[in-house]
Design an enzyme around this catalytic site. Structure first.
Site, PDB file in Angstrom:
ATOM      1  N   HIS A  33       0.819  -1.219   0.000  1.00  0.00           N
ATOM      2  CA  HIS A  33       0.000   0.000   0.000  1.00  0.00           C
ATOM      3  C   HIS A  33       0.854   1.272   0.000  1.00  0.00           C
ATOM      4  CE1 HIS A  33      -3.907  -2.001   0.356  1.00  0.00           C
ATOM      5  NE2 HIS A  33      -3.215  -2.924   1.003  1.00  0.00           N
ATOM      6  N   THR A  34       2.027   1.170  -0.528  1.00  0.00           N
ATOM      7  CA  THR A  34       2.874   2.364  -0.649  1.00  0.00           C
ATOM      8  C   THR A  34       2.756   2.986  -2.035  1.00  0.00           C
ATOM      9  OG1 THR A  34       4.651   0.813  -1.134  1.00  0.00           O
ATOM     10  CG2 THR A  34       4.650   1.790   1.065  1.00  0.00           C
ATOM     11  N   ASP A  35       2.296   2.210  -3.024  1.00  0.00           N
ATOM     12  CA  ASP A  35       2.350   2.739  -4.403  1.00  0.00           C
ATOM     13  C   ASP A  35       1.453   3.956  -4.612  1.00  0.00           C
ATOM     14  OD1 ASP A  35       0.075   1.095  -4.418  1.00  0.00           O
ATOM     15  OD2 ASP A  35       0.565   0.084  -6.314  1.00  0.00           O
ATOM     16  N   SER A  66     -11.342 -16.430 -24.580  1.00  0.00           N
ATOM     17  CA  SER A  66     -10.545 -16.936 -23.461  1.00  0.00           C
ATOM     18  C   SER A  66     -10.701 -18.446 -23.351  1.00  0.00           C
ATOM     19  CB  SER A  66     -10.995 -16.264 -22.150  1.00  0.00           C
ATOM     20  OG  SER A  66     -10.637 -17.084 -21.062  1.00  0.00           O
ATOM     21  N   GLY A 120      -8.162 -13.536  -9.591  1.00  0.00           N
ATOM     22  CA  GLY A 120      -8.414 -13.263  -8.166  1.00  0.00           C
ATOM     23  C   GLY A 120      -7.458 -14.012  -7.249  1.00  0.00           C
ATOM     24  N   SER A 124      -2.345 -10.495  -9.664  1.00  0.00           N
ATOM     25  CA  SER A 124      -2.676  -9.473 -10.648  1.00  0.00           C
ATOM     26  C   SER A 124      -2.893 -10.025 -12.063  1.00  0.00           C
ATOM     27  CB  SER A 124      -1.630  -8.357 -10.664  1.00  0.00           C
ATOM     28  OG  SER A 124      -2.236  -7.208 -11.201  1.00  0.00           O
ATOM     29  N   GLU A 158      -6.920   0.183 -16.013  1.00  0.00           N
ATOM     30  CA  GLU A 158      -7.392  -0.422 -14.759  1.00  0.00           C
ATOM     31  C   GLU A 158      -8.057   0.623 -13.859  1.00  0.00           C
ATOM     32  OE1 GLU A 158      -5.900  -3.788 -13.443  1.00  0.00           O
ATOM     33  OE2 GLU A 158      -7.206  -3.686 -11.711  1.00  0.00           O
ATOM     34  N   ASP A 170       1.369  -2.890 -10.240  1.00  0.00           N
ATOM     35  CA  ASP A 170       1.107  -4.142 -10.966  1.00  0.00           C
ATOM     36  C   ASP A 170       1.413  -3.996 -12.458  1.00  0.00           C
ATOM     37  OD1 ASP A 170       0.199  -4.744  -8.476  1.00  0.00           O
ATOM     38  OD2 ASP A 170      -1.916  -4.908  -9.017  1.00  0.00           O
TER      39      ASP A 170
HETATM   40  C1  GLA Z   1      -3.425  -3.934  -4.985  1.00  0.00           C
HETATM   41  C2  GLA Z   1      -3.210  -2.804  -5.982  1.00  0.00           C
HETATM   42  C3  GLA Z   1      -1.752  -2.349  -5.973  1.00  0.00           C
HETATM   43  C4  GLA Z   1      -1.257  -2.062  -4.567  1.00  0.00           C
HETATM   44  C5  GLA Z   1      -1.572  -3.245  -3.658  1.00  0.00           C
HETATM   45  C6  GLA Z   1      -1.193  -2.984  -2.216  1.00  0.00           C
HETATM   46  O1  GLA Z   1      -2.793  -5.100  -5.429  1.00  0.00           O
HETATM   47  O2  GLA Z   1      -3.565  -3.231  -7.277  1.00  0.00           O
HETATM   48  O3  GLA Z   1      -1.601  -1.216  -6.808  1.00  0.00           O
HETATM   49  O4  GLA Z   1      -1.823  -0.885  -4.075  1.00  0.00           O
HETATM   50  O5  GLA Z   1      -2.948  -3.580  -3.700  1.00  0.00           O
HETATM   51  O6  GLA Z   1       0.179  -2.872  -2.094  1.00  0.00           O
END
Ligand code: GLA
Length: 384
Positions: A33-35, A66, A120, A124, A158, A170
């Site tokens: 959660h730093t991005d 798909s 999920g 990603s 996204e 991601d």
């Molecule tokens: C999700 C978001 C990322 C990032 C993470 C937490 O995966 O897609 O961009 O914020 O949560 O680090």
């Protein structure tokens, strides 16, 4: 190749016109959660990916099939609007939308895709889809798109088109990943450094709780709490634009002014950024023990301060910590579900899998999903 055979059978595509792109999923070793707070992250691209074979079809339609979902989608390049019922096609539409907005001339394509990155599954799959779709257009229409532009197009698909409140990590690593290396990304300057893993004897393992990751609203709440904290801290220094700009010293001085929850969220982000920097140094020095310690601290802080832990993630941490040869583990991705990433010596891999399969169901009444991964390159072309 299965995607190519299907492409020829379903859409009668000519072999000489076919190109193939592979977009990888990712794991984030540290930097939770730093991005979106403009800070640092340390992810790597994985060999769990989406492979997309496609050819131009001389129309204005994009037709994608798909193999995993056994599901075809179709949309016109003249009508690129988000529609909930279009489901996964929206990610591809978003890519086309921003490619066109950037002035790239694209036409319709027929494509068949197959993914080994679980949907999920905390790796990603959406970024893998976005980058493989973006890259296939680049290949088929000879577009000149610098990597950072492709990252931004995928990110906007996204966040703005589909509307997921994510940061840029991601999409960034799904483009910029390098085999056997982790990528240190500065989410503000959008520069990165490639750091080779100090040992070939280490595997990246994803231990999935079998619980879907955090829903959008939880992420939104966290994001807003961080932005609220910034507003309050700004009163003491107008140059602060994001939690990235707050030093631990500054935070310790003024944290008393923040309500308890905001204080905790901010504390996590501020110290997590420092942990990412320390983790990068540890990797450069080959100090895997320190990296493992930092990963664990990150997990604890995400749980205690950021409020995105759940007992199933903790169960994975507990099990993996008890296995000798596990270097470090932490939740990867958004939390509140999803997966733990473990760095483990290859020789201990079987033991880790055995323990997780045996103990996780006892602790949680759920079946774990385990993905043994290698660190791969970012999105690329492969030949037929
Ligand atoms: C999700 C978001 C990322 C990032 C993470 C937490 O995966 O897609 O961009 O914020 O949560 O680090």
């Amino acid at each position: 190749m299965e995607v190519v055979t299907n492409l020829k059978a379903k859409y009668k595509s000519e072999e000489s016109k076919i190109k193939i792109a592979v977009g990888p999923g990712r794991a984030n070793l540290i930097g939770g959660h730093t991005d979106y707070n403009m800070g640092f992250v340390l992810p790597c691209a994985l060999d769990k990916d989406i492979i997309l074979a496609a050819a131009p079809n001389q129309t204005d339609k994009v037709n994608l099939f798909s193999l995993n979902l056994n599901n075809a989608v179709s949309f016109s390049l003249d009508d690129l609007k988000f529609k909930r019922e279009d489901d996964w096609a929206n990610y591809a539409k978003g890519i086309c939308y921003y490619l066109k907005e950037a002035g790239h001339e694209i036409g319709g394509i027929d494509g068949v895709l197959h993914g080994t990155v679980p949907i999920g599954g905390g790796m990603s799959s959406s970024a893998a889809l976005e980058t493989s779709v973006g890259y296939i257009f680049q290949l088929l229409f000879n577009l000149d798109i610098p990597p950072l532009d492709l990252i931004k197009i995928a990110f906007r698909a996204e966040r703005e088109f589909v509307g997921v409140q994510c940061g840029i990590m991601d999409q960034y690593v799904s483009v910029a990943g390098v085999k056997n290396s982790v990528i240190f990304i500065d989410c503000r300057s959008l520069d990165h450094e490639v750091i080779k893993m100090p040992s070939d004897e280490v595997s990246v393992v994803i231990l999935h709780t079998n619980i879907k990751r955090a829903a959008g609203s939880a992420l939104n709440d966290r994001k807003n709490e961080c932005f609220e904290a910034v507003k309050i801290l700004q009163k003491h220094d107008s140059k602060i634009e994001a939690l990235r700009d707050v030093t631990p010293e500054f935070f310790e001085k003024y944290k008393g002014e923040l309500p308890k929850i905001l204080q905790q969220r901010a504390e996590h982000v501020i110290y997590e950024n420092q942990r990412v920097i320390d983790a990068k140094q540890a990797l450069l020095k080959g100090d895997l023990e320190l990296l493992g310690k930092l990963m664990l601290e990150s997990h604890q802080s995400l749980t205690d301060l950021y409020g995105v832990g759940i007992q199933e993630l903790d169960a994975m941490i507990k099990i993996s910590r008890a296995v000798p040869g596990v270097i470090g583990s932490r939740m990867t991705g958004a939390g509140l579900g999803g997966a733990v990433v473990s760095l483990v010596e290859k020789a201990s891999m079987d033991e880790l899998m055995k323990e997780v399969l045996e103990v996780y169901p006892k602790l949680t009444n759920k079946q774990p999903l385990i993905y043994n991964c290698t660190i791969s390159d970012g999105v690329k072309e492969i030949s037929l």
